[in-house]
Structure formats: C-alpha cells, structure tokens
Design a protein around this motif. Structure first.
Motif, short mmCIF file in Angstrom:
data_model
loop_
_atom_site.label_atom_id
_atom_site.label_comp_id
_atom_site.label_asym_id
_atom_site.label_seq_id
_atom_site.Cartn_x
_atom_site.Cartn_y
_atom_site.Cartn_z
N UNK A 1 -18.91 6.81 66.42
CA UNK A 1 -19.10 8.26 66.30
C UNK A 1 -20.33 8.69 67.08
N UNK A 2 -20.33 9.94 67.48
CA UNK A 2 -21.45 10.53 68.22
C UNK A 2 -21.78 11.86 67.54
N UNK A 3 -23.05 12.12 67.36
CA UNK A 3 -23.48 13.41 66.83
C UNK A 3 -24.32 14.12 67.89
N UNK A 4 -24.25 15.43 67.91
CA UNK A 4 -24.93 16.24 68.91
C UNK A 4 -25.90 17.21 68.24
N UNK A 5 -26.86 17.67 69.03
CA UNK A 5 -27.86 18.60 68.52
C UNK A 5 -27.35 20.03 68.44
N UNK A 6 -26.32 20.35 69.21
CA UNK A 6 -25.79 21.71 69.22
C UNK A 6 -24.33 21.70 69.63
N UNK A 7 -23.64 22.80 69.38
CA UNK A 7 -22.25 22.91 69.80
C UNK A 7 -22.13 22.93 71.31
N UNK A 8 -23.16 23.46 71.99
CA UNK A 8 -23.15 23.47 73.45
C UNK A 8 -23.18 22.06 74.00
N UNK A 9 -24.05 21.22 73.43
CA UNK A 9 -24.12 19.82 73.86
C UNK A 9 -22.80 19.11 73.57
N UNK A 10 -22.20 19.41 72.42
CA UNK A 10 -20.92 18.79 72.08
C UNK A 10 -19.85 19.16 73.10
N UNK A 11 -19.80 20.42 73.50
CA UNK A 11 -18.79 20.85 74.48
C UNK A 11 -19.03 20.22 75.84
N UNK A 12 -20.30 19.95 76.17
CA UNK A 12 -20.63 19.33 77.46
C UNK A 12 -20.22 17.86 77.51
#
Length: 274
Positions: free
Chosen positions: A205-216
């Motif tokens: 699994x990977x977690x991101x700091x923001x939804x923008x980073x997740x979309x990137x």
C-alpha cells in the motif's frame, strides 16, 4: 371576389400541405434537443439520472446528431411542399422553431463531446466511502492483516489452506523469514507519505499527503505494477487475479480475495491491473 376565394383556397392548400412535415419537424427538433441535453447531463454527472447511467455518452450524442439532421431534412421537405402549393412561392418561415431546436441540439452535442473527452468519469461523481486510516501506517498494516486473515480463512474453508492464487495468504506481521512488512524510502517521491510492501502476503500500500499527490502518482504506480507482473509472468507467485484499491489519499495492491476484504473495511474504488 373570385380572386379572393382563390387566394384563400391557396392559403388553405399551403397550410394543409406543410402542416404534417412542420409538426414532425418540431417534434424531432425537440426530441433532438432533449437527447442532447440528456447527453450533457450524462457526461457531467453520470449517476445523476439512474436509468441513463448505463447508456454510453457517445450513443446519446449520436442520437442527438441524428435527430438534428433528420429535423433539418424534414424542414426542407416542408418548405418545398409549401413553396409548391403557395401562390407566392415563399416558405421561409416554415419550421423556423425546429431549425432553432436542431442548432441548439448541435451546440449541446459539441459541449457534451468535449466534456466526455476531458472527463471520462464525469465532473460530478457520487461520494465514495473512504475509511482508510491513512494517518497511521501501523493501523493500515493492521487492516491488511485482518483482510489477509479473513481471506485465508474463507479460502481454507473451501479449498484447503490456499487463496485464489494457489498460495497461503500468510500473515505479514508474523513472518520472521524476511517476508513481512518492509518500509520503502519515500525521500525521492514528494507528496508520498509511506510505501509498505509485504512479500509473503503479496500485498502493498501507498499513502499520500494530499489528493493532488495521489492523482499524480496513481497512474505511474499502476503502470509499474503491471510492468512488474509482466516481467515475472513465468513465476507462479505472479499468477492470479490482482486488484487495486484506490482512495482519496491511498492505494492498495494485492490478490482479489484480500482486496475484496479490504474494500469491505475501508471502502474506496476497486479495479483491475491494466
């Protein structure tokens, strides 16, 4: 008096000659306009109109264009019939409203086509349940442990002690042979909070700091996973039905049995590896 009667008869003949095509043109124009408006709504908010959600946007757009073209043809026919039956030979006012409706339908169709190309999933989408504990990597790992245990238990009850890929869904936390959870460095990935991999459970699994980073990062990560599975296609451990689970600020990977259980826990959107 005779001329007036002839003129009135001519006007009546003109009206009768063009009435049916004009009515048909008006109905078709309104239908084309309605279908094009429906296509725009379908492109912007796919789930807004339940029965239409299953209809492809392009099918609705094609129907609107066809209706607009047929409307124009019927208007031309109506004007020709009126012109032939009229003593003055003029029919410029026949079907004006239908033409306006057809033009509006064409404009809406172009707008719907643009939206569908730029936003294939729509602009307004219904909220998806997302209860993943992204603030804590330990809690995320615990969620995976639960999913692995439940998937292994179901699999054991139906086909021995193996999961859908033919191997036991081992517990990552109890693996002491190097196959448990491994934290990857995220220093080279701005916006990524954590990358955790468990080889024995074949999950990550990977977690991101923001939804923008997740979309990137989501698309490149999916492409990398697909490439890795392709590179190890001869390895029995790479066989099976692999799935992704995406949330606002996280993504998970693993066998279908495990991801299904994780989906029940956290929500998110489940998908295949393309």
């Amino acid at each position: 008096m005779m001329r007036m009667n002839q003129h009135n008869d001519a006007r009546k003949g003109t009206t009768a000659a063009g009435r049916v095509p004009r009515v048909l043109a008006a109905v078709l124009g309104l239908l084309a306009l309605a279908v094009s408006a429906l296509a725009v709504v379908r492109a912007v908010a796919p789930q807004a109109i339940g029965p239409v959600a299953a209809v492809p946007v392009r099918a609705l757009l094609a129907g609107a264009v066809a209706g607009g073209v047929v409307t124009i043809i019927v208007v031309i026919v109506a004007r020709t019939m009126v012109r032939r039956a009229s003593v003055t030979g003029r029919a410029t006012g026949v079907g004006g409203g239908a033409i306006v409706a057809a033009v509006c339908a064409f404009m809406l169709t172009l707008g719907g086509l643009l939206v569908s190309n730029l936003f294939p999933d729509g602009i307004i989408t219904p909220p998806t349940r997302d209860e993943a504990p992204t603030a804590s990597a330990d809690t995320m790992r615990s969620g995976f442990e639960k999913a692995l245990s439940e998937a292994s238990g179901e699999s054991s009850g139906s086909s021995g002690s193996s999961d859908s890929n033919g191997e036991s869904a081992a517990s990552c936390s109890s693996d002491v042979n190097g196959g448990g959870w491994t934290s990857q460095s995220v220093s080279g990935y701005p916006g990524v909070s954590a990358i955790e991999i468990c080889k024995s459970g074949r999950v990550a699994f990977v977690t991101f700091e923001s939804t923008l980073a997740a979309s990137m990062y989501r698309a490149p990560a999916q492409a990398k996973i697909a490439e890795t599975l392709q590179d190890y296609s001869d390895d029995p451990r790479a066989q099976g039905d692999w799935r992704l689970l995406n949330g606002d600020k996280w993504m998970a990977f693993g066998p279908k049995a495990v991801i299904d259980k994780l989906h029940e826990q956290w929500g998110g959107t489940e998908g295949t590896i393309d």
